[in-house]
Design a protein around this motif. Structure first.
Motif, PDB file in Angstrom:
ATOM      1  N   GLU A  58      44.744  56.143  46.473  1.00  0.00           N
ATOM      2  CA  GLU A  58      43.808  54.840  46.620  1.00  0.00           C
ATOM      3  C   GLU A  58      43.490  53.650  45.854  1.00  0.00           C
ATOM      4  N   SER A  59      43.874  54.701  44.274  1.00  0.00           N
ATOM      5  CA  SER A  59      44.009  53.585  43.786  1.00  0.00           C
ATOM      6  C   SER A  59      44.918  52.632  42.210  1.00  0.00           C
ATOM      7  N   LEU A  60      45.224  53.513  42.877  1.00  0.00           N
ATOM      8  CA  LEU A  60      47.431  52.448  43.163  1.00  0.00           C
ATOM      9  C   LEU A  60      46.681  51.256  44.145  1.00  0.00           C
ATOM     10  N   ALA A  61      46.776  51.361  44.804  1.00  0.00           N
ATOM     11  CA  ALA A  61      46.645  50.449  46.439  1.00  0.00           C
ATOM     12  C   ALA A  61      45.775  49.400  46.211  1.00  0.00           C
ATOM     13  N   ARG A  62      44.680  50.185  45.208  1.00  0.00           N
ATOM     14  CA  ARG A  62      43.320  48.789  45.644  1.00  0.00           C
ATOM     15  C   ARG A  62      44.295  47.936  43.979  1.00  0.00           C
ATOM     16  N   ILE A  63      44.802  48.480  43.012  1.00  0.00           N
ATOM     17  CA  ILE A  63      45.331  47.999  41.829  1.00  0.00           C
ATOM     18  C   ILE A  63      46.545  46.601  42.541  1.00  0.00           C
ATOM     19  N   ASN A  64      47.302  47.215  43.404  1.00  0.00           N
ATOM     20  CA  ASN A  64      48.527  46.477  43.310  1.00  0.00           C
ATOM     21  C   ASN A  64      47.829  45.438  44.917  1.00  0.00           C
ATOM     22  N   THR A  65      46.772  45.736  45.831  1.00  0.00           N
ATOM     23  CA  THR A  65      46.010  44.929  46.555  1.00  0.00           C
ATOM     24  C   THR A  65      45.213  43.830  45.574  1.00  0.00           C
ATOM     25  N   ASN A  66      45.153  43.242  44.337  1.00  0.00           N
ATOM     26  CA  ASN A  66      44.375  43.124  43.685  1.00  0.00           C
ATOM     27  C   ASN A  66      42.828  42.873  44.090  1.00  0.00           C
ATOM     28  N   VAL A  67      42.512  44.157  44.453  1.00  0.00           N
ATOM     29  CA  VAL A  67      40.824  43.670  45.035  1.00  0.00           C
ATOM     30  C   VAL A  67      39.793  43.834  43.403  1.00  0.00           C
ATOM     31  N   TYR A  68      40.206  44.354  42.322  1.00  0.00           N
ATOM     32  CA  TYR A  68      39.292  43.549  41.635  1.00  0.00           C
ATOM     33  C   TYR A  68      39.527  42.662  40.872  1.00  0.00           C
ATOM     34  N   ARG A  69      40.722  42.289  41.184  1.00  0.00           N
ATOM     35  CA  ARG A  69      40.567  40.750  40.472  1.00  0.00           C
ATOM     36  C   ARG A  69      39.707  39.388  41.214  1.00  0.00           C
ATOM     37  N   GLU A  70      40.216  40.176  42.425  1.00  0.00           N
ATOM     38  CA  GLU A  70      39.351  39.089  43.508  1.00  0.00           C
ATOM     39  C   GLU A  70      37.784  39.476  43.613  1.00  0.00           C
ATOM     40  N   ARG A  71      37.483  40.609  43.011  1.00  0.00           N
ATOM     41  CA  ARG A  71      35.650  41.219  43.436  1.00  0.00           C
ATOM     42  C   ARG A  71      35.071  40.320  41.737  1.00  0.00           C
ATOM     43  N   PHE A  72      35.754  40.669  40.603  1.00  0.00           N
ATOM     44  CA  PHE A  72      35.950  40.547  39.511  1.00  0.00           C
ATOM     45  C   PHE A  72      36.272  38.560  38.669  1.00  0.00           C
ATOM     46  N   PRO A  73      36.502  37.218  39.643  1.00  0.00           N
ATOM     47  CA  PRO A  73      37.210  36.859  38.962  1.00  0.00           C
ATOM     48  C   PRO A  73      37.229  36.356  37.787  1.00  0.00           C
ATOM     49  N   ARG A  74      38.438  35.741  37.609  1.00  0.00           N
ATOM     50  CA  ARG A  74      38.070  35.335  35.704  1.00  0.00           C
ATOM     51  C   ARG A  74      37.586  34.013  35.616  1.00  0.00           C
ATOM     52  N   THR A  75      37.163  33.121  34.208  1.00  0.00           N
ATOM     53  CA  THR A  75      36.570  31.842  34.684  1.00  0.00           C
ATOM     54  C   THR A  75      37.998  30.915  33.962  1.00  0.00           C
ATOM     55  N   ARG A  76      38.649  31.983  33.201  1.00  0.00           N
ATOM     56  CA  ARG A  76      39.772  31.146  32.143  1.00  0.00           C
ATOM     57  C   ARG A  76      41.212  32.068  32.405  1.00  0.00           C
ATOM     58  N   ASP A  77      42.132  31.789  32.495  1.00  0.00           N
ATOM     59  CA  ASP A  77      42.976  32.533  32.143  1.00  0.00           C
ATOM     60  C   ASP A  77      44.077  32.578  30.623  1.00  0.00           C
ATOM     61  N   THR A  78      42.412  32.625  30.075  1.00  0.00           N
ATOM     62  CA  THR A  78      43.537  33.093  28.024  1.00  0.00           C
ATOM     63  C   THR A  78      42.253  34.272  28.589  1.00  0.00           C
ATOM     64  N   SER A  79      42.406  34.856  27.292  1.00  0.00           N
ATOM     65  CA  SER A  79      42.169  35.873  25.992  1.00  0.00           C
ATOM     66  C   SER A  79      41.172  35.238  25.704  1.00  0.00           C
ATOM     67  N   PHE A  80      40.590  36.488  24.634  1.00  0.00           N
ATOM     68  CA  PHE A  80      40.156  35.878  23.514  1.00  0.00           C
ATOM     69  C   PHE A  80      40.136  35.388  22.275  1.00  0.00           C
ATOM     70  N   THR A  81      41.116  35.417  22.799  1.00  0.00           N
ATOM     71  CA  THR A  81      42.004  34.654  21.309  1.00  0.00           C
ATOM     72  C   THR A  81      43.149  33.717  21.781  1.00  0.00           C
ATOM     73  N   GLY A  82      42.887  33.380  23.044  1.00  0.00           N
ATOM     74  CA  GLY A  82      43.221  31.744  23.901  1.00  0.00           C
ATOM     75  C   GLY A  82      44.649  31.735  23.918  1.00  0.00           C
ATOM     76  N   VAL A  83      44.826  33.119  23.763  1.00  0.00           N
ATOM     77  CA  VAL A  83      47.063  32.777  24.455  1.00  0.00           C
ATOM     78  C   VAL A  83      46.581  32.809  25.666  1.00  0.00           C
ATOM     79  N   THR A  84      47.447  31.946  26.723  1.00  0.00           N
ATOM     80  CA  THR A  84      47.883  32.238  28.316  1.00  0.00           C
ATOM     81  C   THR A  84      48.670  33.392  28.897  1.00  0.00           C
ATOM     82  N   VAL A  85      48.468  33.122  29.836  1.00  0.00           N
ATOM     83  CA  VAL A  85      49.680  34.247  30.910  1.00  0.00           C
ATOM     84  C   VAL A  85      50.768  34.197  29.989  1.00  0.00           C
ATOM     85  N   GLU A  86      51.024  32.880  30.401  1.00  0.00           N
ATOM     86  CA  GLU A  86      52.720  33.368  29.955  1.00  0.00           C
ATOM     87  C   GLU A  86      52.943  33.923  28.658  1.00  0.00           C
ATOM     88  N   GLU A  87      51.809  32.846  27.841  1.00  0.00           N
ATOM     89  CA  GLU A  87      52.570  33.705  26.258  1.00  0.00           C
ATOM     90  C   GLU A  87      52.271  34.784  26.230  1.00  0.00           C
TER      91      GLU A  87
END
Length: 130
Positions: A58-87
């Protein structure tokens, strides 16, 4: 009952993406190895703790279906360092990790490895002339 669990884990493994830039280090490959190890006998595997197996699934299935990503959306696609996802993906790729390891070695170690002669073959005794 373990046959149904086994089939659910196989379906999850099929759905879980593999990251080809992280050969041997990505979560999808690790998950497949663990499922293979846990269900050595396939559908006939007897599980010692079926409840824990269900929790893990159940835990792996929730991660795979992005349950937490949808429940807690990010305001930006960068980290605290400013590095983007692609970087981040580029930096964590296996080729870049190996290159960084080479750079960490230092100049002296790199030079000694490059110019050292390795003797893989043991020298044979020279024939004695009598």
């Amino acid at each position: 009952m373990s046959a149904a669990r086994y089939r659910r884990f196989l379906k999850l493994c099929e759905e879980w993406p593999r990251d080809e830039s992280k050969k041997g280090r990505d979560l999808g490959t690790f998950l497949r190895q663990r499922v293979t190890h846990a269900f050595r006998e396939g559908e006939n595997t007897q599980l010692s703790d079926p409840e824990k197996c269900d929790q893990i699934y159940e835990s792996l299935a929730r991660i795979n279906t992005n349950v937490y990503r949808e429940r807690f959306p990010r305001t930006r696609d960068t980290s605290f360092t400013g590095v983007t996802v692609e970087e981040c993906r580029m930096l964590l790729a296996t080729g870049n990790m190996q290159q960084m390891d080479e750079e960490k070695k230092g100049l002296w170690k790199t030079l000694t490895e490059r110019f050292s002669t390795k003797q893989d073959v043991t020298p044979e005794k020279a024939p004695e002339n009598k």
